[in-house]
Design a protein around this motif. Structure first.
Motif, PDB file in Angstrom:
ATOM      1  N   LEU A 151     -14.462  43.021  -0.241  1.00 12.41           N
ATOM      2  CA  LEU A 151     -14.379  43.325   1.195  1.00 12.41           C
ATOM      3  C   LEU A 151     -14.990  42.217   2.048  1.00 12.41           C
ATOM      4  CD1 LEU A 151     -15.210  47.144   1.225  1.00 12.41           C
ATOM      5  CD2 LEU A 151     -12.977  46.062   1.442  1.00 12.41           C
ATOM      6  N   SER A 186      -9.117  33.418   2.721  1.00 13.82           N
ATOM      7  CA  SER A 186     -10.517  33.804   2.518  1.00 13.82           C
ATOM      8  C   SER A 186     -11.420  32.593   2.664  1.00 13.82           C
ATOM      9  CB  SER A 186     -10.724  34.405   1.121  1.00 13.82           C
ATOM     10  OG  SER A 186     -10.001  35.596   0.997  1.00 13.82           O
ATOM     11  N   TYR A 246     -15.325  28.578  -5.256  1.00 15.92           N
ATOM     12  CA  TYR A 246     -14.076  29.188  -4.783  1.00 15.92           C
ATOM     13  C   TYR A 246     -13.018  28.117  -4.517  1.00 15.92           C
ATOM     14  CZ  TYR A 246     -11.838  33.286  -2.549  1.00 15.92           C
ATOM     15  OH  TYR A 246     -11.038  34.359  -2.237  1.00 15.92           O
TER      16      TYR A 246
HETATM   17  N1  PFF Z   1     -13.138  38.763  -0.273  1.00 14.41           N
HETATM   18  C1  PFF Z   1     -12.556  37.533  -0.705  1.00 14.41           C
HETATM   19  C2  PFF Z   1     -12.096  37.690  -2.149  1.00 14.41           C
HETATM   20  O1  PFF Z   1     -12.058  38.813  -2.629  1.00 14.41           O
HETATM   21  O2  PFF Z   1     -11.729  36.729  -2.773  1.00 14.41           O
HETATM   22  C3  PFF Z   1     -13.451  36.367  -0.445  1.00 14.41           C
HETATM   23  C4  PFF Z   1     -14.769  36.349  -1.146  1.00 14.41           C
HETATM   24  C5  PFF Z   1     -15.861  37.042  -0.724  1.00 14.41           C
HETATM   25  C6  PFF Z   1     -14.944  35.606  -2.248  1.00 14.41           C
HETATM   26  C7  PFF Z   1     -17.071  36.979  -1.376  1.00 14.41           C
HETATM   27  C8  PFF Z   1     -16.147  35.516  -2.896  1.00 14.41           C
HETATM   28  C9  PFF Z   1     -17.216  36.230  -2.454  1.00 14.41           C
HETATM   29  F1  PFF Z   1     -18.381  36.163  -3.103  1.00 14.41           F
END
Ligand code: PFF
Length: 447
Positions: free
Chosen positions: A224, A317, A102
């Motif tokens: 979510l 996030s 991420y």
């Molecule tokens: N909910 C956030 C998004 O949609 O980017 C953060 C996130 C949650 C990212 C879970 C990745 C994940 F696996």
């Protein structure tokens, strides 16, 4: 150790900030494109309402009642077999695994703020070259921007719940919403707006298969922010008397609204300039920049604003993805917050570099197994396997393990007449949907 507290509004904004991320603006439009639009969106919306709603209440409840790190919460709340249940708290490790890729994607976005303000690619072909060169050759560029993402996230988390996370969300979330609202209003004036609406909302059931269904359920968890402890850890800091059901509704409404708005903006722009909606993960990095270029002066402004909005969504996030394991280190090892943030930060930072190298031409072959490179494995393992498994465990825990009186003591008054519906859903509908996802992944159920 006691966890510092959010203000009630700060909690809601921060939970929306956790949920609204790259999943909404980067992933949702491209998987909608991949699975053919309308029918997929409908299944996703139904899953969010049925499974997402009930599991989010469950995750918030565990945090709210437990008030500590994830492992301690399960241990504390399990009436029996505490030693066993405490291991369910390892679901929080998923958050650090997610950060390993991420943070890299946030890095691409930060780089694209610069690309958008200096040299927007003039065609899709050129945009493809720009993106692929960064991806397969730009080690230095990617590491530089990944370092920036790591620093911002770590500093915010180190500053704590109130002075760091809440403040950060209170500033960035309104900016994100304002940017999207401006672009949405502009999209409404374009002739392709209705085409985008029919693409997203007219269901073509022939395109829907079990894979699309499983992806929709998986994405409901991803978007979510369920199943990796952030909602749980944030809820541990929800002031007593805070309303779990209202907060859940607020987060789901905010998250869904932003995903739909982003989808409408993107598809309107893409259709207006004849670009492909099913472009895969490169949709916002390849098709969109070329479309912004074609839009002229206003496009150049939108391009910069858009990547800022995407960065804000990702960063708010990211702090939620770092917090669960930081809280674990603070609780378990009595670490200072600063030290805990640095430890978790360094872990995802270093593995993030592995994720970058796994896509670089010369190093990719050493970091690819079974047709997937390290980056893809982290994405697949977390969103398709670990999040749904954690959702299943939480549903069983709240539905069957915690004493019902404990659940009703908080939720009966908040849910009112709908309490039995929610209880039925968390005991049966959510687990069955999640078992389906897992069986589909193993190739046992397909249609
Ligand atoms: N909910 C956030 C998004 O949609 O980017 C953060 C996130 C949650 C990212 C879970 C990745 C994940 F696996």
């Amino acid at each position: 150790m006691k966890i510092a507290q959010f203000s009630r509004f700060g909690f809601m904004i921060s939970a929306v900030g956790a949920a609204v991320g790259l999943g909404n603006i980067w992933k949702f439009p491209y998987i909608t494109g991949k699975y053919g639009g309308g029918a997929f969106v409908l299944v996703y919306l139904i899953t969010v309402m049925l499974v997402g709603f009930s599991v989010m209440i469950a995750e918030m409840l565990i945090g709210y009642l437990g008030r500590r790190d994830c492992n301690t919460n399960f241990e504390h709340l399990a009436p029996r077999h505490k030693g066993l249940w405490k291991h369910a708290g390892w679901m929080a490790v998923t958050s650090t695994l997610v950060m390993m890729y991420y943070s890299v994607v946030i890095g691409w976005i930060l780089n694209y703020i610069v690309v958008a303000s200096t040299r927007l690619p003039a065609s899709i072909a050129e945009a493809e070259v720009t993106f692929n060169t960064m991806l397969t050759q730009g080690v230095g560029t990617q590491i530089f921007y990944h370092t920036l993402a790591f620093l911002i996230t770590t500093i915010v988390v180190a500053k704590g719940i109130k002075g760091g996370i809440e403040k950060f969300n209170m500033i960035l979330m309104p900016l994100l919403i304002a940017i999207l609202a401006i672009m949405f209003a502009y999209a409404m004036t374009m002739s392709s707006f209705s085409h985008a609406a029919s693409y997203m909302f007219a269901a073509d059931w022939s395109k829907l298969n079990s894979e699309a269904f499983a992806v929709a359920v998986g994405h409901a968890f991803f978007t979510l922010s369920l199943g990796y402890g952030s909602i749980m850890i944030y809820s541990a800091s929800l002031p007593k008397g805070g309303n779990i059901v209202h907060s859940t509704l607020f987060v789901i409404a905010g998250d869904t609204l932003i995903a739909l708005m982003a989808g409408m903006v993107l598809f309107t722009f893409l259709f207006q300039y004849g670009a492909e909606p099913a472009k895969g993960p490169g949709l916002v990095f390849i098709s969109l920049p070329a479309v912004f270029y074609a839009m002229g002066a206003i496009g150049s402004i939108f391009a910069v604003l858009f990547f800022f909005a995407l960065a804000f969504a990702g960063l708010t996030s990211a702090v939620s993805l770092v917090e669960p394991m930081v809280q674990y280190l603070i609780d378990k090892f009595d670490m200072t917050r600063l030290k805990a943030a640095i430890v978790i930060g360094l872990i995802f930072y270093l593995f993030g570099i592995v994720a970058i190298l796994s896509q670089i031409e010369w190093s990719a072959p050493y970091l690819t197994w079974g047709g997937k490179n390290f980056f893809d494995w982290m994405d697949y393992l977390t969103s398709s396997v670990l999040l749904p498994v954690a959702g299943f465990i939480m549903a069983i825990f709240v539905g069957f393990v915690i004493e019902k009186e404990r659940v009703t003591s908080v939720l009966k008054s908040q849910l009112g007449w709908s309490f039995p519906l929610w209880y039925f859903s968390i005991r049966y509908i959510a687990p069955i949907a999640l078992i389906f996802v897992m069986l589909n992944l193993m190739g046992i159920i397909t249609f």
